[in-house]
Design a protein around this motif. Structure first.
Motif: not given
Lengths: 371, 245
Positions: A253-256, A260-265, A290-296, A301-305
Motif C-alpha cells: 500500500n503506497l501512501d498519498d 511505501v511505509n515499510l522500511r527498508p523498502l 532487489a526490486f519489483g514494479v507496482i502499476t497504478k 488502484n494499485y496492482s500487486n507486485l
C-alpha cells in the motif's frame, strides 16, 4: 489540497414534475427545482479529492472505498427547504419521487433506491440544513464498495441529494441534484518480465507494460542478500540475489505521496506509461538490490507486485578513463594552451563579435530599406 | 488680336502638357492596364531584394580521430551524426559573380556506448557518452557566376576559419571531464542552384520572403585541433540546404 477544492461539480439533472408532500402533510403538485444547487465532491476516502475539475465520473478507487466515506458540499442551496436526504440509485433509477423507499428487489443489482445515512442524521436519515452556509455532508460509501478487499460493484452509481421540507422518506423532493460516481476498485495487472541490470549511477531496469495502467513505481529492497534462494528466485528468473521483503504478488500500500511505509523498502521513482527507467545505484549504498514494479491505473488502484528482479551496483568506467589509461593528456576546461585561444575561454569572444556583426548588418539592412 | 489668340493657344497646350505630366507621375495603372502592357507584367520586371545573409542547415556523419584510437574504440565507429547551422554575413557582393562572407556556425553531435565494469572490464547496461558542440568562425567565398551567366546550376564555395569544439564525456549520470578543442577548419562546397530549375518560384520566394536564392549543397571539411586539445579532428562531409536573404 484545500478542503474547499471544488471538483466534480455536478449540476442537478432535469426532472419531470412530481408530487411534493410538504412537511405539514398537505399534498401539492410542484415542479422540482432543476439546477437548484450544485454538488462539489471535496474529499474521497478521507483524502482531498484529487481529480479532474468538473469531472463527476472520476472513479472512486479501492483506497477511497476502503476509507469508507466521501465528502461533498452542497452549494447555493435554496432557502425553502430544511432537510437533505441522500439516496443511492445503483442502476440509474430515479430516487427523487415519493416511491423511492419502496424496494422492488433486495438484489444488489436491482433498480431499487437505497438510503445512505451520513453521520449526524436523525432516525430517518435526514440532515438538517443550516442556512445560509453551504452544506458539507460526509457520505458513507461502504455499502457502495462492499467489504474491504471484495469487489461489490463496478460502474456508475447515482447519488441523489434531495431537498425536503420534512423528514419523511416518502416526501417527493422539491429540489435535488445527482452526483454520478463511478466505482472502479478492480486492481490493474502488474507489469511483467521485470528485469534488472548492472551499473553505477544509471542502472537500466525494464518491464513489459500491463494493459490499462497509467503509472509505474519501482520498489527497491536494498537489503537483498547476495545468495539467491534457487528454489524461489530461480523460478522468478533471477539467481543473483534474494529479497526477504519483496515477493511476487504481494500487496504493497503506497501512501498519498506514493511512498511505501515499510522500511527498508524505497520507491525510487514514478513513471508514466513507460517500459523502463534508470536507477541511481550510488544512492542505494549497497552492491546488490532487489526490486519489483507496482502499476497504478487511472482510477488510482494499485496492482500487486510484479516479479522480483535484481540490480548489481558496480563501479564503472567509460571513455575518459580509457583515454587517460592510454596516455591521453588533453587539457580540460578552456584548452588555454591551444594556439589561437590565449586564455579566451573558448569562443565567447567570437560569439560576442558575431552578435555585434549581426546587429550591424541588420541595421545596415534597415537603413537601406528606409532609403 | 491674332497675337492674343496665339498666346492663349500656347497657354492651353502648356496646360495640357503639364496636366499629362502630372497624370504620368501620380496615376497608378490598374490591373487591366498592367495586363495590357507586357512590360509591366511582374515576370518582366527586374526584382531582387537586398542580400545580407546566408543561412545553411546541414548534417552528415562525423567520426573524430579519437574514436579510432584504443581509447575511443569503445564507441565502435559511431558516426554521430553531426547537425549544424551556419549563418554568414555578406561582406561583399559582386552581382552574378561572387560573395565574400564572414560568419559562424554551431552544431551538435554525440557518441554513446556501453560502459564497462571497473572490476572485470565487462560491459554493463550503463552508458558512456562523448558529446560535442562545435562552434566555428569562418570567412568564405562563393562563386555563382555559372548559374547567373552561363545557366549552369553549380556554385562553388570555400571557407576557412577556426573551430572551438566543446566536448563533454560522462559515464551514467556522472560527468567525467569536459573542455574545448580548438584548431583551424577548412571546407570546400559544391552547391546545386535551385533558382535555375524554378526561376518563377525563386522570384516569388524573394518577393514574399526576401529569400534571394536557395541551394542544396555537399561540403567536404577538415578540422585539425591543435595544442593539448582532445583529438576530435577529422575529414568528413555534410549535406545541406542554404538560403541567401
Amino acid at each position: 489540497m484545500a478542503l474547499g477544492l471544488m471538483l466534480a461539480a455536478a449540476r442537478a439533472t432535469a426532472q419531470t414534475p412530481v408530487t411534493t408532500t410538504a412537511g405539514t402533510g398537505a399534498t401539492t403538485s410542484a415542479q422540482p427545482s432543476t439546477n437548484a444547487f450544485q454538488i462539489s465532491l471535496t474529499k474521497a476516502g478521507g483524502k482531498p479529492y484529487l481529480g479532474t475539475p468538473l469531472n463527476p465520473t472520476l472513479p472512486i478507487n479501492a483506497q477511497a472505498c476502503n476509507q469508507g466515506t466521501i465528502q461533498v458540499e452542497l452549494l447555493m442551496l435554496p432557502a425553502a427547504y430544511r432537510y437533505v436526504q441522500v439516496w443511492e440509485a445503483p442502476m440509474g433509477g430515479d430516487c427523487s419521487g415519493s416511491g423511492r423507499s419502496v424496494s422492488t428487489s433486495t438484489s444488489a443489482t436491482s433498480n431499487a433506491c437505497q438510503q445512505l445515512r451520513p453521520p449526524g442524521t436523525d432516525s430517518t436519515g435526514s440532515t438538517q440544513i443550516t442556512l445560509p452556509a453551504d452544506q458539507p455532508i460526509v457520505v458513507p460509501i461502504d455499502d457502495l464498495c462492499g467489504a474491504q478487499g471484495t469487489i461489490h460493484f463496478q460502474g456508475t452509481i447515482a447519488l441523489y441529494f434531495l431537498l425536503l421540507h420534512g423528514t419523511s422518506v416518502t416526501e417527493a423532493a422539491g429540489a435535488f441534484s445527482v452526483l454520478n460516481l463511478t466505482i472502479a476498485t478492480t486492481p490493474p495487472d502488474p507489469a511483467t518480465n521485470v528485469q534488472g541490470n548492472s551499473g553505477e549511477t544509471q542502472i537500466n531496469v525494464s518491464w513489459t507494460r500491463a494493459a490499462q495502467t497509467a503509472q509505474y513505481f519501482v520498489v527497491i529492497d536494498p537489503t537483498a542478500i547476495s545468495t539467491a534462494d534457487l528454489t524461489i528466485d530461480a523460478g522468478l528468473g533471477d539467481t543473483i540475489c534474494h529479497s526477504v521483503e519483496l515477493t511476487e504478488g504481494m500487496t504493497l500500500n503506497l501512501d498519498d505521496d506514493n511512498r511505501v511505509n515499510l522500511r527498508p523498502l524505497v520507491v525510487q521513482d514514478e513513471h508514466y506509461s513507460s517500459d523502463g527507467t534508470t536507477i541511481d545505484g550510488e544512492s542505494l549504498n549497497t552492491p546488490l538490490a532487489a526490486f519489483g514494479v507496482i502499476t497504478k491505473d487511472v482510477a488510482g488502484n494499485y496492482s500487486n507486485l510484479s516479479n522480483v528482479s535484481c540490480i548489481k551496483v558496480v563501479p564503472t568506467t567509460g571513455f575518459w578513463a580509457r583515454y587517460l589509461a592510454n596516455g591521453g593528456d588533453a587539457e580540460q576546461g578552456c584548452a588555454c594552451s591551444s594556439v589561437g585561444s590565449p586564455r579566451s575561454r573558448g569562443p565567447v569572444g567570437f560569439l560576442a563579435g558575431l552578435a555585434v556583426f549581426g546587429l550591424l548588418a541588420v541595421r545596415l539592412r534597415t537603413r537601406r530599406r528606409g532609403q | 488680336m491674332r497675337r492674343q489668340l496665339c498666346v492663349r493657344a500656347l497657354a492651353g497646350v502648356c496646360a495640357l502638357l503639364v496636366s499629362a505630366a502630372a497624370d504620368g507621375v501620380h496615376a497608378e495603372p490598374d490591373q487591366s492596364y498592367t495586363e495590357l502592357e507586357p512590360r509591366l507584367k511582374p515576370a518582366m520586371r527586374a526584382f531582387e531584394s537586398p542580400e545580407h545573409f546566408i543561412l545553411e542547415l546541414r548534417g552528415g556523419p562525423y567520426t573524430p580521430s579519437i574514436v579510432d584510437t584504443a581509447a575511443g574504440n569503445i564507441f565502435g565507429g559511431d558516426k554521430g551524426p553531426n547537425f549544424a547551422a551556419q549563418l554568414d554575413g555578406i561582406l561583399r557582393r559582386v552581382p552574378n559573380f561572387y560573395y565574400v562572407t564572414l560568419g559562424g556556425s554551431i552544431g551538435t553531435l554525440s557518441y554513446s556506448a556501453s560502459a564497462q565494469s571497473a572490476i572485470d572490464g565487462t560491459s554493463v547496461g550503463e552508458k558512456t557518452t562523448l558529446s560535442l558542440i562545435p562552434v566555428q568562425a569562418t570567412a568564405g567565398i562563393r562563386f555563382d557566376v555559372l548559374p547567373r551567366k552561363l545557366h549552369i546550376p553549380i556554385i562553388f564555395g570555400a571557407r576557412a576559419g577556426w573551430e572551438w569544439a566543446h566536448w563533454s564525456t560522462g559515464t551514467g549520470a556522472r560527468t567525467d571531464a569536459s573542455g574545448w578543442s580548438s584548431g583551424p577548419v577548412v571546407s570546400l562546397q559544391v552547391a546545386l542552384d535551385l533558382d535555375s530549375f524554378e526561376p518563377n518560384g525563386a522570384r516569388s520566394l524573394d518577393e514574399e520572403w526576401g529569400i534571394n536564392h536557395t541551394y542544396l549543397f555537399g561540403e567536404l571539411f577538415h578540422f585539425e585541433p591543435v595544442g593539448r586539445s582532445l583529438p576530435l579532428g577529422a575529414t568528413s562531409w555534410l549535406l545541406g540546404v542554404g538560403f541567401i536573404f
